[in-house]
Scaffold this motif. Structure first.
Motif, PDB file in Angstrom:
ATOM      1  N   ILE A  99       0.835  -1.204   0.000  1.00  0.00           N
ATOM      2  CA  ILE A  99       0.000   0.000   0.000  1.00  0.00           C
ATOM      3  C   ILE A  99       0.864   1.246   0.000  1.00  0.00           C
ATOM      4  O   ILE A  99       0.637   2.187  -0.768  1.00  0.00           O
ATOM      5  CB  ILE A  99      -0.936  -0.003   1.225  1.00  0.00           C
ATOM      6  CG1 ILE A  99      -1.982  -1.122   1.099  1.00  0.00           C
ATOM      7  CG2 ILE A  99      -1.639   1.341   1.379  1.00  0.00           C
ATOM      8  CD1 ILE A  99      -2.813  -1.328   2.352  1.00  0.00           C
ATOM      9  N   ALA A 100       1.875   1.270   0.871  1.00  0.00           N
ATOM     10  CA  ALA A 100       2.758   2.439   0.953  1.00  0.00           C
ATOM     11  C   ALA A 100       3.507   2.659  -0.359  1.00  0.00           C
ATOM     12  O   ALA A 100       3.748   3.798  -0.765  1.00  0.00           O
ATOM     13  CB  ALA A 100       3.753   2.255   2.098  1.00  0.00           C
ATOM     14  N   GLU A 101       3.830   1.569  -1.026  1.00  0.00           N
ATOM     15  CA  GLU A 101       4.598   1.661  -2.280  1.00  0.00           C
ATOM     16  C   GLU A 101       3.829   2.377  -3.379  1.00  0.00           C
ATOM     17  O   GLU A 101       4.408   2.970  -4.280  1.00  0.00           O
ATOM     18  CB  GLU A 101       5.000   0.244  -2.720  1.00  0.00           C
ATOM     19  CG  GLU A 101       5.942   0.184  -3.914  1.00  0.00           C
ATOM     20  CD  GLU A 101       5.185   0.130  -5.239  1.00  0.00           C
ATOM     21  OE1 GLU A 101       5.743   0.605  -6.247  1.00  0.00           O
ATOM     22  OE2 GLU A 101       4.061  -0.384  -5.240  1.00  0.00           O
ATOM     23  N   THR A 102       2.493   2.351  -3.308  1.00  0.00           N
ATOM     24  CA  THR A 102       1.696   3.013  -4.342  1.00  0.00           C
ATOM     25  C   THR A 102       1.747   4.535  -4.215  1.00  0.00           C
ATOM     26  O   THR A 102       1.401   5.244  -5.149  1.00  0.00           O
ATOM     27  CB  THR A 102       0.220   2.566  -4.272  1.00  0.00           C
ATOM     28  OG1 THR A 102      -0.334   2.948  -3.001  1.00  0.00           O
ATOM     29  CG2 THR A 102       0.113   1.063  -4.456  1.00  0.00           C
ATOM     30  N   GLY A 103       2.149   5.036  -3.042  1.00  0.00           N
ATOM     31  CA  GLY A 103       2.275   6.472  -2.850  1.00  0.00           C
ATOM     32  C   GLY A 103       0.964   7.217  -2.686  1.00  0.00           C
ATOM     33  O   GLY A 103       0.923   8.443  -2.822  1.00  0.00           O
ATOM     34  N   ILE A 104      -0.124   6.523  -2.375  1.00  0.00           N
ATOM     35  CA  ILE A 104      -1.409   7.195  -2.212  1.00  0.00           C
ATOM     36  C   ILE A 104      -1.406   8.016  -0.912  1.00  0.00           C
ATOM     37  O   ILE A 104      -0.650   7.726   0.013  1.00  0.00           O
ATOM     38  CB  ILE A 104      -2.580   6.184  -2.197  1.00  0.00           C
ATOM     39  CG1 ILE A 104      -2.415   5.165  -1.061  1.00  0.00           C
ATOM     40  CG2 ILE A 104      -2.686   5.482  -3.540  1.00  0.00           C
ATOM     41  CD1 ILE A 104      -3.567   4.180  -0.940  1.00  0.00           C
ATOM     42  N   PRO A 105      -2.249   9.058  -0.814  1.00  0.00           N
ATOM     43  CA  PRO A 105      -2.301   9.898   0.390  1.00  0.00           C
ATOM     44  C   PRO A 105      -2.696   9.107   1.633  1.00  0.00           C
ATOM     45  O   PRO A 105      -3.260   8.001   1.544  1.00  0.00           O
ATOM     46  CB  PRO A 105      -3.370  10.943   0.041  1.00  0.00           C
ATOM     47  CG  PRO A 105      -3.458  10.932  -1.443  1.00  0.00           C
ATOM     48  CD  PRO A 105      -3.157   9.535  -1.870  1.00  0.00           C
ATOM     49  N   GLY A 106      -2.423   9.704   2.809  1.00  0.00           N
ATOM     50  CA  GLY A 106      -2.690   9.044   4.077  1.00  0.00           C
ATOM     51  C   GLY A 106      -4.140   8.636   4.266  1.00  0.00           C
ATOM     52  O   GLY A 106      -4.430   7.564   4.802  1.00  0.00           O
ATOM     53  N   GLY A 107      -5.070   9.492   3.839  1.00  0.00           N
ATOM     54  CA  GLY A 107      -6.485   9.166   3.975  1.00  0.00           C
ATOM     55  C   GLY A 107      -6.858   7.925   3.191  1.00  0.00           C
ATOM     56  O   GLY A 107      -7.611   7.065   3.680  1.00  0.00           O
ATOM     57  N   GLN A 108      -6.352   7.818   1.984  1.00  0.00           N
ATOM     58  CA  GLN A 108      -6.640   6.646   1.164  1.00  0.00           C
ATOM     59  C   GLN A 108      -5.939   5.407   1.713  1.00  0.00           C
ATOM     60  O   GLN A 108      -6.462   4.287   1.625  1.00  0.00           O
ATOM     61  CB  GLN A 108      -6.209   6.902  -0.281  1.00  0.00           C
ATOM     62  CG  GLN A 108      -7.028   7.985  -0.969  1.00  0.00           C
ATOM     63  CD  GLN A 108      -6.644   8.164  -2.432  1.00  0.00           C
ATOM     64  OE1 GLN A 108      -5.968   7.327  -3.023  1.00  0.00           O
ATOM     65  NE2 GLN A 108      -7.083   9.267  -3.021  1.00  0.00           N
ATOM     66  N   GLN A 109      -4.765   5.588   2.296  1.00  0.00           N
ATOM     67  CA  GLN A 109      -4.097   4.472   2.953  1.00  0.00           C
ATOM     68  C   GLN A 109      -4.947   3.937   4.101  1.00  0.00           C
ATOM     69  O   GLN A 109      -5.060   2.724   4.296  1.00  0.00           O
ATOM     70  CB  GLN A 109      -2.721   4.897   3.476  1.00  0.00           C
ATOM     71  CG  GLN A 109      -1.680   5.122   2.402  1.00  0.00           C
ATOM     72  CD  GLN A 109      -0.296   5.363   2.976  1.00  0.00           C
ATOM     73  OE1 GLN A 109      -0.087   5.272   4.176  1.00  0.00           O
ATOM     74  NE2 GLN A 109       0.652   5.683   2.121  1.00  0.00           N
ATOM     75  N   ALA A 110      -5.544   4.860   4.865  1.00  0.00           N
ATOM     76  CA  ALA A 110      -6.386   4.457   5.993  1.00  0.00           C
ATOM     77  C   ALA A 110      -7.601   3.670   5.506  1.00  0.00           C
ATOM     78  O   ALA A 110      -8.001   2.668   6.118  1.00  0.00           O
ATOM     79  CB  ALA A 110      -6.820   5.686   6.785  1.00  0.00           C
ATOM     80  N   VAL A 111      -8.204   4.129   4.406  1.00  0.00           N
ATOM     81  CA  VAL A 111      -9.360   3.417   3.848  1.00  0.00           C
ATOM     82  C   VAL A 111      -8.954   2.021   3.388  1.00  0.00           C
ATOM     83  O   VAL A 111      -9.658   1.028   3.651  1.00  0.00           O
ATOM     84  CB  VAL A 111      -9.964   4.211   2.669  1.00  0.00           C
ATOM     85  CG1 VAL A 111     -11.031   3.378   1.961  1.00  0.00           C
ATOM     86  CG2 VAL A 111     -10.570   5.523   3.165  1.00  0.00           C
ATOM     87  N   THR A 112      -7.806   1.921   2.732  1.00  0.00           N
ATOM     88  CA  THR A 112      -7.329   0.627   2.248  1.00  0.00           C
ATOM     89  C   THR A 112      -7.010  -0.296   3.414  1.00  0.00           C
ATOM     90  O   THR A 112      -7.301  -1.501   3.360  1.00  0.00           O
ATOM     91  CB  THR A 112      -6.078   0.807   1.372  1.00  0.00           C
ATOM     92  OG1 THR A 112      -6.343   1.785   0.362  1.00  0.00           O
ATOM     93  CG2 THR A 112      -5.709  -0.499   0.680  1.00  0.00           C
ATOM     94  N   LEU A 113      -6.431   0.260   4.479  1.00  0.00           N
ATOM     95  CA  LEU A 113      -6.189  -0.523   5.680  1.00  0.00           C
ATOM     96  C   LEU A 113      -7.511  -1.044   6.251  1.00  0.00           C
ATOM     97  O   LEU A 113      -7.615  -2.201   6.666  1.00  0.00           O
ATOM     98  CB  LEU A 113      -5.460   0.321   6.729  1.00  0.00           C
ATOM     99  CG  LEU A 113      -5.348  -0.276   8.141  1.00  0.00           C
ATOM    100  CD1 LEU A 113      -4.596  -1.603   8.108  1.00  0.00           C
ATOM    101  CD2 LEU A 113      -4.653   0.703   9.078  1.00  0.00           C
ATOM    102  N   GLY A 114      -8.540  -0.195   6.268  1.00  0.00           N
ATOM    103  CA  GLY A 114      -9.844  -0.619   6.756  1.00  0.00           C
ATOM    104  C   GLY A 114     -10.419  -1.770   5.953  1.00  0.00           C
ATOM    105  O   GLY A 114     -10.992  -2.712   6.519  1.00  0.00           O
ATOM    106  N   VAL A 115     -10.262  -1.718   4.632  1.00  0.00           N
ATOM    107  CA  VAL A 115     -10.741  -2.807   3.782  1.00  0.00           C
ATOM    108  C   VAL A 115      -9.950  -4.083   4.055  1.00  0.00           C
ATOM    109  O   VAL A 115     -10.504  -5.189   4.113  1.00  0.00           O
ATOM    110  CB  VAL A 115     -10.640  -2.409   2.294  1.00  0.00           C
ATOM    111  CG1 VAL A 115     -11.010  -3.589   1.393  1.00  0.00           C
ATOM    112  CG2 VAL A 115     -11.545  -1.217   1.996  1.00  0.00           C
ATOM    113  N   PHE A 116      -8.636  -3.932   4.241  1.00  0.00           N
ATOM    114  CA  PHE A 116      -7.783  -5.079   4.570  1.00  0.00           C
ATOM    115  C   PHE A 116      -8.258  -5.755   5.856  1.00  0.00           C
ATOM    116  O   PHE A 116      -8.389  -6.985   5.916  1.00  0.00           O
ATOM    117  CB  PHE A 116      -6.332  -4.608   4.720  1.00  0.00           C
ATOM    118  CG  PHE A 116      -5.387  -5.653   5.249  1.00  0.00           C
ATOM    119  CD1 PHE A 116      -4.834  -6.602   4.406  1.00  0.00           C
ATOM    120  CD2 PHE A 116      -5.044  -5.678   6.600  1.00  0.00           C
ATOM    121  CE1 PHE A 116      -3.967  -7.582   4.894  1.00  0.00           C
ATOM    122  CE2 PHE A 116      -4.175  -6.639   7.096  1.00  0.00           C
ATOM    123  CZ  PHE A 116      -3.636  -7.588   6.246  1.00  0.00           C
ATOM    124  N   VAL A 117      -8.516  -4.953   6.880  1.00  0.00           N
ATOM    125  CA  VAL A 117      -8.970  -5.488   8.162  1.00  0.00           C
ATOM    126  C   VAL A 117     -10.328  -6.168   8.012  1.00  0.00           C
ATOM    127  O   VAL A 117     -10.565  -7.261   8.559  1.00  0.00           O
ATOM    128  CB  VAL A 117      -9.030  -4.376   9.227  1.00  0.00           C
ATOM    129  CG1 VAL A 117      -9.683  -4.891  10.505  1.00  0.00           C
ATOM    130  CG2 VAL A 117      -7.629  -3.835   9.510  1.00  0.00           C
TER     131      VAL A 117
END
Length: 223
Positions: A146-164
């Protein structure tokens, strides 16, 4: 964000397809404290995945790509190491499978589940999701991707939520059966537990082999 979702999806499914935690919550749902221990275990599982994932995202907040826009070398090396580790876990799971006709051995702590308190159930859920070597490696791999894609922090948080969420689906399923299936819940859960116990080694071996090979292949293609 689509690339991030696609990158973490196999890892999330790898976390979800873990027979032992599912067996653990099924056993909890067969105890007198089912209505408190089951949800507590689930909250602990969610907390463990979220805490580790958020920590990894914070630690990998630096540049994950080179100046030319290519994946940073440290990300590639890390993916390679995680892939090798997963292959080793796959080999260990396969060697530890029960012989024909033998019952699979369960961890010793499972025999004490009927004595668990809600607090201990929460802690066990957090340990199994956050500290278990297999889940830790998959979480690390997913968050790094996820971090490698370089997306903003908010989008990282959303992706983390989907992962969980995806990683918790198989924990939520027995909980849903318990609350929705009424008198037939214990029979359904018992059948599910027996199947998972019998096929745990095979499921884990194939799963870890596929995920490990994918990470290694992706890393080699970046060199």
């Amino acid at each position: 964000m689509g690339n991030a979702m696609g990158s973490m999806l196999p890892m999330a499914l790898g976390v979800a397809l873990s027979p032992m935690p599912v067996i653990a919550i099924i056993l909890m749902l067969g105890t007198p404290r089912a209505r408190s221990n089951g949800p507590s275990f689930t909250l602990g599982w969610i907390s463990g995945l979220t805490l580790v994932g958020a920590l990894v995202l914070l630690l990998t907040g630096g540049p994950a790509s080179s100046d030319q826009g290519e994946q940073a070398t440290w990300v590639t090396v890390l993916a390679l190491l995680i892939g090798v580790f997963l292959l080793l876990l796959a080999a260990r799971a396969w060697r530890g499978r029960p012989a024909e006709g033998q019952q699979a051995r369960m961890p010793k702590w499972m025999s004490a589940i009927d004595q668990f308190s809600p607090v201990k159930s929460f802690g066990m859920g957090a340990l199994l999701s956050g500290v278990n070597p297999k889940n830790l490696a998959l979480n690390l791999g997913a968050m790094t991707a996820i971090a490698e894609t370089g997306i903003p922090g908010g989008q990282q948080a959303v992706t983390l939520g989907v992962f969980v969420l995806l990683g918790t689906l198989t924990i939520l399923t027995p909980l849903g059966i318990y609350y929705l299936a009424g008198a037939g819940a214990q029979e359904i859960l018992g059948t599910l537990k027996e199947w998972l116990a019998a096929h745990n080694a095979a499921v884990m071996s194939v799963l870890l082999l596929v995920l490990g090979a994918k990470l290694i292949g992706d890393a080699i293609s970046e060199f």
